[in-house]
Structures are given as structure tokens and as C-alpha cells.
Design a protein around this motif. Structure first.
Motif, PDB file in Angstrom:
ATOM      1  N   GLY A  53       0.834  -1.189   0.000  1.00  0.00           N
ATOM      2  CA  GLY A  53       0.000   0.000   0.000  1.00  0.00           C
ATOM      3  C   GLY A  53       0.868   1.238   0.000  1.00  0.00           C
ATOM      4  O   GLY A  53       2.056   1.181   0.330  1.00  0.00           O
ATOM      5  N   LYS A  54       0.278   2.350  -0.377  1.00  0.00           N
ATOM      6  CA  LYS A  54       1.046   3.603  -0.450  1.00  0.00           C
ATOM      7  C   LYS A  54       1.044   4.363   0.871  1.00  0.00           C
ATOM      8  O   LYS A  54       1.815   5.300   1.053  1.00  0.00           O
ATOM      9  N   GLY A  55       0.173   3.943   1.792  1.00  0.00           N
ATOM     10  CA  GLY A  55       0.098   4.635   3.068  1.00  0.00           C
ATOM     11  C   GLY A  55       1.209   4.235   4.017  1.00  0.00           C
ATOM     12  O   GLY A  55       1.905   3.238   3.808  1.00  0.00           O
ATOM     13  N   GLU A  56       1.370   5.023   5.063  1.00  0.00           N
ATOM     14  CA  GLU A  56       2.410   4.767   6.057  1.00  0.00           C
ATOM     15  C   GLU A  56       1.847   4.135   7.324  1.00  0.00           C
ATOM     16  O   GLU A  56       2.572   3.973   8.306  1.00  0.00           O
ATOM     17  N   SER A  57       0.570   3.791   7.312  1.00  0.00           N
ATOM     18  CA  SER A  57      -0.046   3.224   8.503  1.00  0.00           C
ATOM     19  C   SER A  57       0.502   1.832   8.795  1.00  0.00           C
ATOM     20  O   SER A  57       1.112   1.184   7.931  1.00  0.00           O
ATOM     21  N   THR A  58       0.271   1.369  10.015  1.00  0.00           N
ATOM     22  CA  THR A  58       0.754   0.064  10.464  1.00  0.00           C
ATOM     23  C   THR A  58       0.281  -1.036   9.511  1.00  0.00           C
ATOM     24  O   THR A  58      -0.901  -1.089   9.160  1.00  0.00           O
ATOM     25  N   PRO A  59       1.162  -1.938   9.080  1.00  0.00           N
ATOM     26  CA  PRO A  59       0.762  -2.993   8.138  1.00  0.00           C
ATOM     27  C   PRO A  59      -0.137  -4.044   8.786  1.00  0.00           C
ATOM     28  O   PRO A  59      -0.109  -4.251  10.003  1.00  0.00           O
ATOM     29  N   LEU A  60      -0.920  -4.700   7.937  1.00  0.00           N
ATOM     30  CA  LEU A  60      -1.761  -5.819   8.348  1.00  0.00           C
ATOM     31  C   LEU A  60      -1.034  -7.120   8.033  1.00  0.00           C
ATOM     32  O   LEU A  60      -0.445  -7.262   6.955  1.00  0.00           O
ATOM     33  N   VAL A  61      -1.082  -8.089   8.957  1.00  0.00           N
ATOM     34  CA  VAL A  61      -0.439  -9.382   8.761  1.00  0.00           C
ATOM     35  C   VAL A  61      -1.483 -10.474   8.979  1.00  0.00           C
ATOM     36  O   VAL A  61      -2.103 -10.545  10.045  1.00  0.00           O
ATOM     37  N   PHE A  62      -1.680 -11.319   7.964  1.00  0.00           N
ATOM     38  CA  PHE A  62      -2.677 -12.383   8.016  1.00  0.00           C
ATOM     39  C   PHE A  62      -2.026 -13.744   8.252  1.00  0.00           C
ATOM     40  O   PHE A  62      -1.049 -14.099   7.582  1.00  0.00           O
ATOM     41  N   LEU A  63      -2.603 -14.503   9.185  1.00  0.00           N
ATOM     42  CA  LEU A  63      -2.145 -15.856   9.514  1.00  0.00           C
ATOM     43  C   LEU A  63      -3.288 -16.834   9.254  1.00  0.00           C
ATOM     44  O   LEU A  63      -4.385 -16.679   9.794  1.00  0.00           O
ATOM     45  N   HIS A  64      -3.039 -17.849   8.439  1.00  0.00           N
ATOM     46  CA  HIS A  64      -4.070 -18.807   8.029  1.00  0.00           C
ATOM     47  C   HIS A  64      -4.281 -19.911   9.063  1.00  0.00           C
ATOM     48  O   HIS A  64      -3.537 -20.033  10.030  1.00  0.00           O
ATOM     49  N   GLY A  65      -5.264 -20.750   8.807  1.00  0.00           N
ATOM     50  CA  GLY A  65      -5.586 -21.850   9.698  1.00  0.00           C
ATOM     51  C   GLY A  65      -4.946 -23.173   9.286  1.00  0.00           C
ATOM     52  O   GLY A  65      -4.163 -23.238   8.326  1.00  0.00           O
ATOM     53  N   LEU A  66      -5.291 -24.225  10.009  1.00  0.00           N
ATOM     54  CA  LEU A  66      -4.753 -25.563   9.769  1.00  0.00           C
ATOM     55  C   LEU A  66      -5.073 -26.017   8.348  1.00  0.00           C
ATOM     56  O   LEU A  66      -6.202 -25.865   7.886  1.00  0.00           O
ATOM     57  N   PHE A  67      -4.066 -26.571   7.669  1.00  0.00           N
ATOM     58  CA  PHE A  67      -4.134 -27.031   6.279  1.00  0.00           C
ATOM     59  C   PHE A  67      -4.276 -25.879   5.282  1.00  0.00           C
ATOM     60  O   PHE A  67      -4.463 -26.107   4.098  1.00  0.00           O
ATOM     61  N   GLY A  68      -4.178 -24.636   5.749  1.00  0.00           N
ATOM     62  CA  GLY A  68      -4.314 -23.492   4.862  1.00  0.00           C
ATOM     63  C   GLY A  68      -2.969 -23.005   4.362  1.00  0.00           C
ATOM     64  O   GLY A  68      -1.918 -23.636   4.537  1.00  0.00           O
TER      65      GLY A  68
END
Length: 307
Positions: A53-68
């Protein structure tokens, strides 16, 4: 995949909490897990995708589930970049996706992997969003390293023992027993594998989800998830580490209204560990909220970011 979570729960909370509904060499070979060995005592180098993203805001981090895998959140990530301007990362857990394999599969180890990745990427603080097993990793990280987590979103899981709501051991056994001929087109190999999974994995949607882990290597087919490690640690994956610490940052528990993974029995432990938690349910969503109701899922996250 609502067959995994048939119970429907809608809770009512009082106080500062709110609980509300939101709008080759052989003809046939066993399909074994791919091997990317890692030391059991140190963090592994996780594979990840970045959506800039072009913004400077805190990044989002995604963690998947089992078998994902990290690809489970690709469309969500692209939408959130467009809607928020934030950088978004989707991450493969150890023993999943393209991340290394390890004989250890605990929440403490997965949290250590994540901390190692954030350090490598010079991310000092993130907004952590975890689904199911990834939600437990996210909670563990927030409780062990609260300074890393600006905000926390836990998707359809609680910090308690996950009872036998899914037939995960059957899935593992079914995957271990699959035999697929070598040098087949991928579509044919998938059909052959699905036919063999059908006896133990009744739900079509679950079979399709598991088959995302079938990969081709030099004409042979293999499971990219480490089935041996998952099987050996299934009890610990279904449980949650014991903590006396609390995470005092803003927290959203987002459940599917057609799922039983967050129930009223879990509220006291959620409140103990996450005193500023808000619990919400998305109507007509199963355990896989982001797949069932992606627009509602995205809207809930954006609203939470602005709260």
C-alpha cells in the motif's frame, strides 16, 4: 464448509463488551509430504506475500488456519490495500504452504517464527489477523510480545481447548493414504486424489480445501503440508498455551454465526486474557468467514481499524 461447524451461536454480552451480528519411476506412488527440513530449536524462515500500500499506517499481517496457506487471504489482502492504503502481508505457517517443515508445531514456535519474520522485514508493529490455528498463533504473539501487536483480530477461534468440532485426524489419515499415478496432468491427479479422499472426507468443500495442498514435483505429486508433524501435534494445536499475562490492546473476536468455535463458554477466558475485546458475529457465515462472507469480513476489519 459449514458441515464442520453446524451449531449456531448468538451470544449477548453486557458491560464494555458488545456481542452483535454484523451485516515417474513408478506408476503409482503414495502422496507424501514435501520435505523442507528445519531445525526444531530455532525459528524457521517463513514464506510470505506482500501487497504494498502507499500509506504509512501500520501494516496488516494475516495468519491462516490448519491445512491453509498464505493464498487463502490473497483476495482479501488486495481489497484491503485498495480500501485502506496499508501494506498487507499474508504468511505461510511452518509445515504449511511453502514454508519449511519442522518436527515441532506449537503455538510458541509459530509465534517465534512470526517474530523472526517481522524482525527481518523491520516491521516494529503490526495489526495481526489470524484465522483458527492462525488466530491462536496471533493471540500467543500478542500475549508474549504485546509491543509487536498494535491491534489484534481473532477470526472464529478462542483461547481455549478446541473440542472435536472437526474430524482432523480423519483428514490426516485420508491424505496419508492417497496414492496418485506419476506424470499425470494436475487436473487428473486432483480428481484421482479426491476420489480417494471421499470415503473419509464426506464434505465436498473440505475435500477441495485439502486438495489445495496437492503439489507436483518432477512428475510426482506430494502434499506440501507436513502431515506427520501435524498429526503428532494435533492435541497441542487443538489446545492453547497457559498464560497469566494479558494483552491490553484493541481486540476483535470475529465469529461466524453458523459456527461453534466461539461460544459463550469461552467469554470468561477471552475477557481474562483480552480485557478490551469486542466479540462480533457475521450472519450466515461458517468457520471460513472470509470465504463465506468476504465483503462483510472486510467491512468488519475496516470498521475495527477506525474504532
Amino acid at each position: 464448509m459449514s458441515a464442520l461447524c453446524r451449531m449456531i451461536h448468538r451470544g449477548v454480552l453486557s458491560g464494555r463488551w458488545s456481542c452483535r451480528l454484523l451485516a515417474g519411476q513408478q506408476d503409482v506412488c503414495g502422496v507424501s509430504a514435501t520435505v523442507r527440513a528445519a531445525s526444531s530449536s530455532s525459528p524457521v524462515n517463513l514464506t510470505y506475500d506482500v501487497f504494498d500500500g502507499k500509506g504509512e499506517s501500520t501494516p496488516l499481517v494475516f495468519l491462516h488456519g490448519l491445512f491453509g496457506s498464505k493464498s487463502n487471504f490473497h483476495s482479501i489482502a488486495k481489497s484491503l490495500v485498495q480500501r485502506t492504503g496499508r501494506k498487507v502481508l499474508t504468511v505461510d505457517a511452518r509445515n504449511h504452504g511453502n514454508s519449511p517443515h519442522s518436527p515441532v508445531l506449537t503455538y510458541e514456535a509459530m509465534s517465534s517464527d512470526l517474530k523472526h519474520l517481522l524482525s527481518q522485514l523491520r516491521i516494529e508493529k503490526c495489526i495481526l489477523i489470524g484465522h483458527s490455528m492462525g488466530g491462536k498463533t496471533a493471540m500467543t504473539t500478542a500475549l508474549m510480545q504485546p509491543g509487536l501487536v498494535e491491534r489484534l483480530v481473532v477470526v472464529d477461534i478462542s483461547p481455549t481447548q478446541t473440542t472435536a468440532r472437526g474430524n482432523f485426524q480423519y483428514y490426516i489419515r485420508a491424505m496419508q493414504e492417497v496414492k496418485v499415478s506419476s506424470n499425470l496432468p494436475r487436473s487428473t491427479a486432483r480428481r484421482m486424489a479426491e476420489d480417494q479422499l471421499r470415503s473419509l472426507v464426506k464434505e465436498h468443500s473440505v475435500r477441495q480445501f485439502l486438495l489445495t495442498n496437492l503439489v507436483e514435483q518432477n512428475g510426482h505429486y506430494a502434499w506440501r503440508v507436513n502431515l506427520d508433524s501435524i498429526s503428532a501435534h494435533l492435541d497441542s494445536i487443538m489446545s492453547f498455551p497457559s498464560f497469566d499475562t494479558v494483552y491490553e490492546g484493541p481486540t476483535l473476536f470475529l465469529g461466524g454465526a453458523n459456527s461453534a468455535y466461539i461460544s459463550s463458554d469461552d467469554y470468561p477466558e477471552i475477557q481474562r486474557l483480552f480485557p478490551y475485546a469486542d466479540i462480533q458475529y457475521i450472519p450466515d457465515a461458517s468457520h471460513w468467514i472470509h470465504a463465506d462472507k468476504p465483503l462483510d469480513f472486510i467491512s468488519s476489519i475496516i470498521t475495527f481499524l477506525h474504532s
